[in-house]
Enzyme design. Structure first.
Site, PDB file in Angstrom:
ATOM      1  N   THR A  51      -7.023   3.756   4.278  1.00 31.41           N
ATOM      2  CA  THR A  51      -8.332   4.456   5.528  1.00 31.41           C
ATOM      3  C   THR A  51      -8.925   4.770   4.503  1.00 31.41           C
ATOM      4  O   THR A  51      -9.983   4.806   5.257  1.00 31.41           O
ATOM      5  CB  THR A  51      -7.110   5.499   5.321  1.00 31.41           C
ATOM      6  OG1 THR A  51      -5.739   5.594   6.059  1.00 31.41           O
ATOM      7  CG2 THR A  51      -7.805   6.822   6.199  1.00 31.41           C
ATOM      8  N   THR A  52      -8.802   5.154   3.480  1.00 27.06           N
ATOM      9  CA  THR A  52     -10.158   5.107   2.384  1.00 27.06           C
ATOM     10  C   THR A  52     -11.016   4.006   2.678  1.00 27.06           C
ATOM     11  O   THR A  52     -12.500   4.451   2.390  1.00 27.06           O
ATOM     12  CB  THR A  52      -9.653   5.240   0.571  1.00 27.06           C
ATOM     13  OG1 THR A  52      -8.967   6.382   0.926  1.00 27.06           O
ATOM     14  CG2 THR A  52     -10.817   5.511   0.083  1.00 27.06           C
TER      15      THR A  52
ATOM     16  N   LYS B 101     -11.482  11.962   8.844  1.00 30.24           N
ATOM     17  CA  LYS B 101     -10.017  11.454   8.829  1.00 30.24           C
ATOM     18  C   LYS B 101      -9.101  11.915   9.065  1.00 30.24           C
ATOM     19  O   LYS B 101      -8.659  13.191   9.638  1.00 30.24           O
ATOM     20  CB  LYS B 101     -10.013  11.200   7.738  1.00 30.24           C
ATOM     21  CG  LYS B 101      -9.071  11.204   7.091  1.00 30.24           C
ATOM     22  CD  LYS B 101      -9.280  10.789   5.168  1.00 30.24           C
ATOM     23  CE  LYS B 101      -7.689  11.015   4.515  1.00 30.24           C
ATOM     24  NZ  LYS B 101      -7.579  10.985   2.747  1.00 30.24           N
TER      25      LYS B 101
ATOM     26  N   HIS C 245      -4.313  11.346   9.382  1.00 34.68           N
ATOM     27  CA  HIS C 245      -2.971  11.049   9.425  1.00 34.68           C
ATOM     28  C   HIS C 245      -2.164  10.889  10.621  1.00 34.68           C
ATOM     29  O   HIS C 245      -1.396  10.307  10.996  1.00 34.68           O
ATOM     30  CB  HIS C 245      -2.426  10.662   8.441  1.00 34.68           C
ATOM     31  CG  HIS C 245      -2.798   9.564   6.696  1.00 34.68           C
ATOM     32  ND1 HIS C 245      -3.751   8.819   7.408  1.00 34.68           N
ATOM     33  CD2 HIS C 245      -3.194  10.342   5.989  1.00 34.68           C
ATOM     34  CE1 HIS C 245      -4.161   8.567   6.363  1.00 34.68           C
ATOM     35  NE2 HIS C 245      -3.949   9.537   5.460  1.00 34.68           N
TER      36      HIS C 245
ATOM     37  N   ARG D 187      -1.157  -1.544   8.257  1.00 35.58           N
ATOM     38  CA  ARG D 187      -1.259  -2.463   7.989  1.00 35.58           C
ATOM     39  C   ARG D 187       0.300  -3.153   7.481  1.00 35.58           C
ATOM     40  O   ARG D 187       1.458  -2.055   8.315  1.00 35.58           O
ATOM     41  CB  ARG D 187      -1.204  -1.467   6.291  1.00 35.58           C
ATOM     42  CG  ARG D 187      -1.179  -2.268   4.996  1.00 35.58           C
ATOM     43  CD  ARG D 187      -1.482  -2.066   3.350  1.00 35.58           C
ATOM     44  NE  ARG D 187      -1.159  -2.000   2.561  1.00 35.58           N
ATOM     45  CZ  ARG D 187      -1.596  -1.971   1.454  1.00 35.58           C
ATOM     46  NH1 ARG D 187      -1.611  -0.296   1.419  1.00 35.58           N
ATOM     47  NH2 ARG D 187      -1.656  -1.863   0.323  1.00 35.58           N
TER      48      ARG D 187
ATOM     49  N   MET E 276     -15.142  -0.513  -5.539  1.00 33.65           N
ATOM     50  CA  MET E 276     -14.316   1.368  -4.777  1.00 33.65           C
ATOM     51  C   MET E 276     -13.616   1.956  -6.289  1.00 33.65           C
ATOM     52  O   MET E 276     -13.332   2.519  -6.142  1.00 33.65           O
ATOM     53  CB  MET E 276     -13.516   0.979  -3.433  1.00 33.65           C
ATOM     54  CG  MET E 276     -14.170   1.197  -2.060  1.00 33.65           C
ATOM     55  SD  MET E 276     -13.875   1.154  -0.508  1.00 33.65           S
ATOM     56  CE  MET E 276     -12.694   2.684  -0.757  1.00 33.65           C
TER      57      MET E 276
ATOM     58  N   PHE F 178      -5.646   6.128  -7.455  1.00 36.86           N
ATOM     59  CA  PHE F 178      -5.477   5.903  -5.812  1.00 36.86           C
ATOM     60  C   PHE F 178      -6.017   5.152  -5.499  1.00 36.86           C
ATOM     61  O   PHE F 178      -5.366   4.344  -4.485  1.00 36.86           O
ATOM     62  CB  PHE F 178      -6.235   7.365  -5.948  1.00 36.86           C
ATOM     63  CG  PHE F 178      -6.702   7.326  -4.479  1.00 36.86           C
ATOM     64  CD1 PHE F 178      -5.815   8.293  -3.368  1.00 36.86           C
ATOM     65  CD2 PHE F 178      -6.926   6.856  -3.206  1.00 36.86           C
ATOM     66  CE1 PHE F 178      -5.535   8.321  -2.562  1.00 36.86           C
ATOM     67  CE2 PHE F 178      -7.375   6.964  -2.181  1.00 36.86           C
ATOM     68  CZ  PHE F 178      -6.169   7.869  -1.436  1.00 36.86           C
TER      69      PHE F 178
ATOM     70  N   ARG G  65      -5.459   1.775  -6.237  1.00 38.45           N
ATOM     71  CA  ARG G  65      -4.313   0.901  -7.112  1.00 38.45           C
ATOM     72  C   ARG G  65      -4.113  -0.578  -6.520  1.00 38.45           C
ATOM     73  O   ARG G  65      -4.792  -1.008  -8.154  1.00 38.45           O
ATOM     74  CB  ARG G  65      -2.881   1.093  -6.186  1.00 38.45           C
ATOM     75  CG  ARG G  65      -1.830   0.561  -7.190  1.00 38.45           C
ATOM     76  CD  ARG G  65      -0.916   1.590  -6.461  1.00 38.45           C
ATOM     77  NE  ARG G  65       0.294   0.911  -5.782  1.00 38.45           N
ATOM     78  CZ  ARG G  65       0.825   0.130  -6.182  1.00 38.45           C
ATOM     79  NH1 ARG G  65       0.976  -0.512  -6.643  1.00 38.45           N
ATOM     80  NH2 ARG G  65       1.222  -0.297  -4.821  1.00 38.45           N
ATOM     81  N   LYS G  66      -4.396  -1.425  -6.187  1.00 37.01           N
ATOM     82  CA  LYS G  66      -4.070  -3.017  -6.414  1.00 37.01           C
ATOM     83  C   LYS G  66      -5.584  -3.885  -4.808  1.00 37.01           C
ATOM     84  O   LYS G  66      -5.695  -4.210  -5.262  1.00 37.01           O
ATOM     85  CB  LYS G  66      -2.489  -3.459  -5.857  1.00 37.01           C
ATOM     86  CG  LYS G  66      -1.593  -2.747  -6.675  1.00 37.01           C
ATOM     87  CD  LYS G  66      -1.336  -4.225  -7.877  1.00 37.01           C
ATOM     88  CE  LYS G  66      -0.439  -3.304  -9.058  1.00 37.01           C
ATOM     89  NZ  LYS G  66      -0.318  -4.094 -10.250  1.00 37.01           N
TER      90      LYS G  66
END
Length: 305
Positions: free
Chosen positions: A53-54, A108, A110, A134, A243, A265, A267-268
C-alpha cells in the site's frame, strides 16, 4: 462463519456489522467512509493490509505531482494521503472533513469494496482506484510484524496482543478475524471489477520484478504524461532503499507508539520471507484454502521473486 468458530478478538477489536473485524477506534470513521461523496478526480489506493500500500501510495503521490519531490515540505504521507478509516494511529478520534480536502483528493483505505460508498459501488462517480494485492503468506507475515508486534496505542491496544505468536495470528487469518477481515473476499471483490475503466489492479510481486514499468502503468492510468527523467526519478525515489530512509513515508513519525521489539514499518520489501515463519502444516493449509478460494477466478500470485 458461525460465532462459535471465530477466535476471540483482542479487546481493542470488535466485529463491525458482524463480519468485519476492526479496531474499535476505527468505527466512528466508518459512517464517513460508507457515505462519502466522491468526485471523478479522486484517487484511491486500496488494498488488504501490508500488500504494498505505502509503496503504491508513494508512487501515486509523486506521479500526481509530476515528480516534484520538494513540493511537500515537512508533511508526511498521512497528511497528504490519509487513511479514511483511521487518520491518527495514536488514538485520536477527531474525524476530519474529507470534503474539505483539496482536489484532486488522494486517499487510501483497507476497507473491503462492499463497505465503500455508493458513489463508487454504483458507479455514480468514477474516481481512480489503484488496487494492489500480494500473496497471502507474505502479507500475513508482514501484517504480524506491523500489528501485534508493531504498535501499541496507550489505553487502546490489548496489552496481551503484543505477546501473540505467529501461529495465533495466523489462526485469526484463517478465520477471517484479522483487522479488515477476509483477505480472500477483499481481493476477489476488486478482482471481479478489474476491467472497470477506473480500477487498476496490481500485484506486488510483479512490481518487485519490474518497478519502472509499473510507475509508467500507474502514470498512464492516472492520465499523467511524464518525461523519461520524471519516470526515472520516481522509480528511484520509490525504491525500497530510498523509502526506508525517507521519513516522509517510512512511518517514523509514529515512533511514539512503536513497541521496543518492532521491526521498521518498511521491513523487507521482498517475496518469500514467509518460509521462515510457516510450519509445513500451516503452509499446506494455506495452499489448500488458496486453491479453494481462487479456483476458477484466474487470480494467481507468485510466492517467490
Amino acid at each position: 462463519m458461525s460465532e462459535e468458530q471465530r477466535p476471540e478478538l483482542p479487546s481493542h477489536q470488535l466485529w463491525y456489522k458482524d463480519d468485519l473485524a476492526l479496531m474499535h477506534i476505527m468505527v466512528p470513521f466508518m459512517n464517513q467512509v460508507e457515505n462519502m461523496k466522491c468526485m471523478d478526480d479522486d484517487v484511491f489506493v486500496c488494498s488488504w493490509p501490508k500488500c504494498g500500500t505505502t509503496w503504491v501510495q508513494t508512487i501515486v503521490m509523486y506521479v500526481m505531482n509530476d515528480a516534484n519531490l520538494d513540493k511537500f515540505g515537512d508533511k508526511t504521507i498521512e497528511d497528504i494521503f490519509p487513511m479514511l478509516e483511521l487518520i491518527d494511529i495514536t488514538g485520536g478520534t477527531d474525524i476530519p472533513d474529507i470534503s474539505a480536502m483539496p482536489s484532486p483528493r488522494l486517499m487510501k483505505t483497507h476497507v473491503p469494496f462492499k463497505y465503500l460508498c455508493e458513489d463508487i459501488r454504483e458507479r455514480r462517480k468514477k474516481p481512480k482506484i489503484v488496487y494492489v494485492t500480494r500473496n497471502p503468506k507474505d502479507a500475513i507475515v508482514s501484517f504480524y510484524h506491523f500489528d501485534p508486534l508493531g504498535f501499541s496505542i496507550p489505553g487502546v491496544t490489548d496489552p496481551e496482543y503484543c505477546k501473540w505468536t505467529f501461529s495465533q495470528y495466523l489462526n485469526c487469518f484463517f478465520h477471517d478475524a484479522t483487522t479488515f477481515g477476509s483477505y480472500w473476499d477483499h481481493n476477489l471483490e476488486f478482482w471481479e471489477r478489474k476491467d472497470w475503466d477506473n480500477i487498476l489492479f496490481l500485484k506486488y510481486e510483479d512490481m518487485l520484478k519490474d518497478p519502472r514499468t509499473h510507475v509508467v502503468k500507474i502514470a498512464d492510468f492516472l492520465g499523467k504524461k511524464l518525461t523519461e527523467e520524471q519516470i526515472d526519478t520516481i522509480t528511484t525515489e520509490t525504491s525500497f532503499t530510498k523509502m526506508k530512509s525517507n521519513n516522509m513515508v517510512n512511518y517514523s513519525f509514529y515512533n511514539s507508539v512503536k513497541l521496543p521489539q518492532a521491526s521498521p514499518f518498511i521491513r523487507k520489501g521482498r517475496a518469500g520471507g514467509w518460509k521462515t515463519y510457516f510450519t509445513v502444516a500451516e503452509s499446506e493449509k494455506m495452499d489448500k484454502i488458496y486453491e479453494e478460494k481462487f479456483r476458477g477466478t484466474g487470480l494467481q500470485h507468485s510466492f517467490n521473486v
